[in-house]
Design a protein around this motif. Structure first.
Motif, PDB file in Angstrom:
ATOM      1  N   THR A  66     -11.040 -14.013  -1.803  1.00 55.68           N
ATOM      2  CA  THR A  66      -9.607 -14.158  -1.545  1.00 55.68           C
ATOM      3  C   THR A  66      -8.791 -13.651  -2.728  1.00 55.68           C
ATOM      4  O   THR A  66      -7.807 -12.931  -2.554  1.00 55.68           O
ATOM      5  N   ARG A  67      -9.189 -14.016  -3.930  1.00 55.39           N
ATOM      6  CA  ARG A  67      -8.470 -13.570  -5.123  1.00 55.39           C
ATOM      7  C   ARG A  67      -8.540 -12.048  -5.273  1.00 55.39           C
ATOM      8  O   ARG A  67      -7.560 -11.407  -5.647  1.00 55.39           O
ATOM      9  N   ARG A  68      -9.711 -11.466  -5.016  1.00 53.28           N
ATOM     10  CA  ARG A  68      -9.852 -10.010  -5.130  1.00 53.28           C
ATOM     11  C   ARG A  68      -8.977  -9.284  -4.111  1.00 53.28           C
ATOM     12  O   ARG A  68      -8.319  -8.291  -4.437  1.00 53.28           O
ATOM     13  N   ILE A  69      -8.982  -9.767  -2.888  1.00 47.47           N
ATOM     14  CA  ILE A  69      -8.165  -9.141  -1.839  1.00 47.47           C
ATOM     15  C   ILE A  69      -6.681  -9.310  -2.170  1.00 47.47           C
ATOM     16  O   ILE A  69      -5.888  -8.375  -2.034  1.00 47.47           O
ATOM     17  N   GLU A  70      -6.317 -10.485  -2.639  1.00 48.13           N
ATOM     18  CA  GLU A  70      -4.927 -10.742  -3.025  1.00 48.13           C
ATOM     19  C   GLU A  70      -4.478  -9.772  -4.123  1.00 48.13           C
ATOM     20  O   GLU A  70      -3.397  -9.184  -4.050  1.00 48.13           O
ATOM     21  N   ARG A  71      -5.311  -9.591  -5.121  1.00 47.51           N
ATOM     22  CA  ARG A  71      -4.990  -8.669  -6.224  1.00 47.51           C
ATOM     23  C   ARG A  71      -4.909  -7.224  -5.724  1.00 47.51           C
ATOM     24  O   ARG A  71      -4.004  -6.467  -6.098  1.00 47.51           O
ATOM     25  N   ALA A  72      -5.842  -6.845  -4.870  1.00 54.43           N
ATOM     26  CA  ALA A  72      -5.829  -5.492  -4.308  1.00 54.43           C
ATOM     27  C   ALA A  72      -4.561  -5.256  -3.487  1.00 54.43           C
ATOM     28  O   ALA A  72      -3.950  -4.185  -3.579  1.00 54.43           O
ATOM     29  N   MET A  73      -4.151  -6.248  -2.715  1.00 55.69           N
ATOM     30  CA  MET A  73      -2.925  -6.107  -1.918  1.00 55.69           C
ATOM     31  C   MET A  73      -1.713  -5.884  -2.831  1.00 55.69           C
ATOM     32  O   MET A  73      -0.865  -5.037  -2.545  1.00 55.69           O
ATOM     33  N   ALA A  74      -1.655  -6.628  -3.923  1.00 56.86           N
ATOM     34  CA  ALA A  74      -0.537  -6.461  -4.859  1.00 56.86           C
ATOM     35  C   ALA A  74      -0.552  -5.061  -5.474  1.00 56.86           C
ATOM     36  O   ALA A  74       0.497  -4.402  -5.574  1.00 56.86           O
ATOM     37  N   LEU A  75      -1.721  -4.593  -5.877  1.00 57.06           N
ATOM     38  CA  LEU A  75      -1.821  -3.254  -6.466  1.00 57.06           C
ATOM     39  C   LEU A  75      -1.475  -2.166  -5.449  1.00 57.06           C
ATOM     40  O   LEU A  75      -0.849  -1.160  -5.803  1.00 57.06           O
ATOM     41  N   LEU A  76      -1.860  -2.359  -4.205  1.00 56.89           N
ATOM     42  CA  LEU A  76      -1.536  -1.373  -3.169  1.00 56.89           C
ATOM     43  C   LEU A  76      -0.035  -1.286  -2.943  1.00 56.89           C
ATOM     44  O   LEU A  76       0.514  -0.199  -2.755  1.00 56.89           O
ATOM     45  N   ARG A  77       0.627  -2.437  -2.960  1.00 51.99           N
ATOM     46  CA  ARG A  77       2.073  -2.459  -2.722  1.00 51.99           C
ATOM     47  C   ARG A  77       2.872  -1.995  -3.926  1.00 51.99           C
ATOM     48  O   ARG A  77       3.926  -1.393  -3.776  1.00 51.99           O
ATOM     49  N   GLU A  78       2.387  -2.289  -5.133  1.00 58.44           N
ATOM     50  CA  GLU A  78       3.223  -2.132  -6.320  1.00 58.44           C
ATOM     51  C   GLU A  78       2.866  -0.948  -7.218  1.00 58.44           C
ATOM     52  O   GLU A  78       3.587  -0.682  -8.177  1.00 58.44           O
ATOM     53  N   THR A  79       1.763  -0.261  -6.937  1.00 64.46           N
ATOM     54  CA  THR A  79       1.374   0.867  -7.793  1.00 64.46           C
ATOM     55  C   THR A  79       1.048   2.083  -6.948  1.00 64.46           C
ATOM     56  O   THR A  79       0.930   1.996  -5.726  1.00 64.46           O
ATOM     57  N   ASP A  80       0.856   3.191  -7.623  1.00 65.88           N
ATOM     58  CA  ASP A  80       0.423   4.420  -6.964  1.00 65.88           C
ATOM     59  C   ASP A  80      -1.033   4.737  -7.287  1.00 65.88           C
ATOM     60  O   ASP A  80      -1.489   5.870  -7.070  1.00 65.88           O
ATOM     61  N   LEU A  81      -1.765   3.737  -7.819  1.00 62.75           N
ATOM     62  CA  LEU A  81      -3.185   3.961  -8.125  1.00 62.75           C
ATOM     63  C   LEU A  81      -3.938   4.378  -6.867  1.00 62.75           C
ATOM     64  O   LEU A  81      -3.650   3.869  -5.776  1.00 62.75           O
ATOM     65  N   PRO A 110      -6.674  -0.714   3.700  1.00 66.89           N
ATOM     66  CA  PRO A 110      -5.893  -0.635   2.460  1.00 66.89           C
ATOM     67  C   PRO A 110      -4.734   0.366   2.555  1.00 66.89           C
ATOM     68  O   PRO A 110      -3.632   0.087   2.086  1.00 66.89           O
ATOM     69  N   SER A 111      -4.968   1.511   3.178  1.00 63.25           N
ATOM     70  CA  SER A 111      -3.883   2.504   3.276  1.00 63.25           C
ATOM     71  C   SER A 111      -2.748   2.004   4.171  1.00 63.25           C
ATOM     72  O   SER A 111      -1.573   2.294   3.901  1.00 63.25           O
ATOM     73  N   ALA A 112      -3.059   1.232   5.206  1.00 66.69           N
ATOM     74  CA  ALA A 112      -1.999   0.672   6.058  1.00 66.69           C
ATOM     75  C   ALA A 112      -1.178  -0.355   5.287  1.00 66.69           C
ATOM     76  O   ALA A 112       0.055  -0.387   5.409  1.00 66.69           O
ATOM     77  N   VAL A 113      -1.831  -1.178   4.478  1.00 69.01           N
ATOM     78  CA  VAL A 113      -1.103  -2.156   3.664  1.00 69.01           C
ATOM     79  C   VAL A 113      -0.202  -1.429   2.670  1.00 69.01           C
ATOM     80  O   VAL A 113       0.944  -1.827   2.449  1.00 69.01           O
TER      81      VAL A 113
END
Length: 165
Positions: A66-81, A110-113
Motif C-alpha cells: 500500500t505504501r509503495r503504491i501510494e508513493r508511486a501514485m504521488a510521483l506519477l501525479r507530481e513529477t515527470d519521471l 500507471p500511465s492512466a493515473v
C-alpha cells in the motif's frame, strides 16, 4: 481477556510495532521481510506478523505494498519521471510486477493515473498533505492474489463479504 487481545493492547508491544511500521514508511523502497521487521521490533517472526495484523488491520506485506503504491501514485501525479524510474524508485524489482500490481490495486495503469492527475484541478493546496495522502491511499483490504483469482473466476463479491468468508 484472551492472551492475543491483551498483547494487542500492550503499550510496549505497540511501540515496537510502530517502530517497524515507521521504518517501512521511511524506507518503503527497501525490502522488508518479516524476519527483518521482527528484528526491528524485538519479537519473534510469528508473533510480529500476528500482532501487526491485529494492531493495524492488515498484514505487514500488504501494508508495505500500500505504501509503495501510494508513493508511486504521488510521483506519477507530481513529477515527470519515467514510469520505469518510478517503479524502481518505489521498491519494485521489475516493471512488469509493478504495472500488474498497480493495476490490481488501483484499477488503473500507471500511465492512466498520470494522465488523470494532469487533467485534475490542483485545488488541494489548503488541505494538509497527510489528509490528501490518506484520502488517496489505495484500499488494499483484499490480497492482490485473491483479486486476480476473483477476476479469473468472474466473481466480484464486495470486500466485506470476502473478509467474512
Amino acid at each position: 481477556m484472551s492472551e492475543e487481545a491483551h498483547a494487542a493492547q500492550d503499550p510496549a508491544l505497540l511501540r515496537r510495532l510502530l517502530r517497524a511500521k515507521d521504518r517501512m514508511d521511511a524506507a518503503s523502497h527497501e525490502e522488508w521481510p518479516v524476519v527483518r521487521l521482527a528484528e526491528v521490533s524485538g519479537v519473534s517472526e510469528a508473533h510480529f506478523a500476528r500482532s501487526f495484523k491485529q494492531a493495524f488491520g492488515i498484514p505487514p506485506h500488504r501494508y508495505l505494498l500500500t505504501r509503495r503504491i501510494e508513493r508511486a501514485m504521488a510521483l506519477l501525479r507530481e513529477t515527470d519521471l519515467p514510469i520505469t524510474d518510478i517503479a524502481f524508485d518505489t521498491g519494485w524489482a521489475s516493471l512488469g510486477t509493478f504495472g500488474r500490481t498497480f493495476r490490481d490495486v488501483t484499477g488503473n495503469s500507471p500511465s492512466a493515473v498520470r494522465s488523470q492527475g494532469r487533467q485534475a484541478p490542483r485545488e488541494l493546496g489548503a488541505v494538509p498533505v497527510c489528509i490528501v495522502n490518506a484520502a488517496r491511499r489505495p484500499g488494499l483490504t483484499t490480497a492482490v492474489s485473491e483479486k486476480r483469482r476473483q477476476a479469473a473466476n468472474g466473481t466480484n463479491m464486495p470486500e466485506q463479504q470476502q473478509e467474512s468468508s
